[in-house]
Design a protein around this motif. Structure first.
Motif, short mmCIF file in Angstrom:
data_model
loop_
_atom_site.label_atom_id
_atom_site.label_comp_id
_atom_site.label_asym_id
_atom_site.label_seq_id
_atom_site.Cartn_x
_atom_site.Cartn_y
_atom_site.Cartn_z
N TRP A 16 12.49 67.63 25.04
CA TRP A 16 11.34 67.25 25.87
C TRP A 16 10.33 66.45 25.03
O TRP A 16 9.80 65.44 25.49
CB TRP A 16 10.67 68.50 26.44
N PHE A 17 10.07 66.92 23.81
CA PHE A 17 9.13 66.23 22.93
C PHE A 17 9.62 64.82 22.61
O PHE A 17 8.84 63.86 22.64
CB PHE A 17 8.92 67.04 21.65
N LEU A 19 11.58 62.97 24.37
CA LEU A 19 11.45 62.15 25.57
C LEU A 19 10.01 61.73 25.80
O LEU A 19 9.74 60.60 26.23
CB LEU A 19 11.98 62.90 26.79
N ARG A 20 9.07 62.61 25.53
CA ARG A 20 7.66 62.30 25.74
C ARG A 20 7.17 61.20 24.81
O ARG A 20 6.37 60.36 25.21
CB ARG A 20 6.79 63.54 25.53
N ILE A 21 7.61 61.22 23.57
CA ILE A 21 7.14 60.21 22.63
C ILE A 21 8.06 58.99 22.60
O ILE A 21 7.83 58.07 21.83
CB ILE A 21 6.97 60.79 21.20
N ARG A 22 9.10 59.00 23.42
CA ARG A 22 10.06 57.88 23.53
C ARG A 22 10.66 57.52 22.18
O ARG A 22 10.74 56.35 21.81
CB ARG A 22 9.39 56.68 24.18
N TYR A 23 11.06 58.53 21.48
CA TYR A 23 11.66 58.35 20.16
C TYR A 23 13.03 59.01 20.17
O TYR A 23 13.21 60.14 19.75
CB TYR A 23 10.77 58.99 19.08
#
Length: 64
Positions: A16-17, A19-23
């Protein structure tokens, strides 16, 4: 079983993390594979399978 549940939670939060930072990189394949294998060993596996079956039936019933 307790270790796999905590590993599923930890890996889920990490996915999830990311995906959130698009990394998302090479580690995506390994991370998501490990998450899937560990999720399949928990009590949530039947619920996930039911949700995916329902989603597949819904998408299969759509007419464009």
């Amino acid at each position: 079983m307790l270790v796999s549940v905590s590993a599923v939670l930890l890996l889920g939060l990490l996915i999830w993390f990311l995906l959130r930072i698009r990394y998302l990189r090479w580690a995506d394949l390994l991370l998501c594979s490990a998450f899937g294998f560990l999720l399949a060993r928990t009590m949530a596996a039947p619920l996930v399978a039911t949700v995916l079956d329902g989603l597949g039936a819904f998408l299969g019933g759509l007419r464009f």
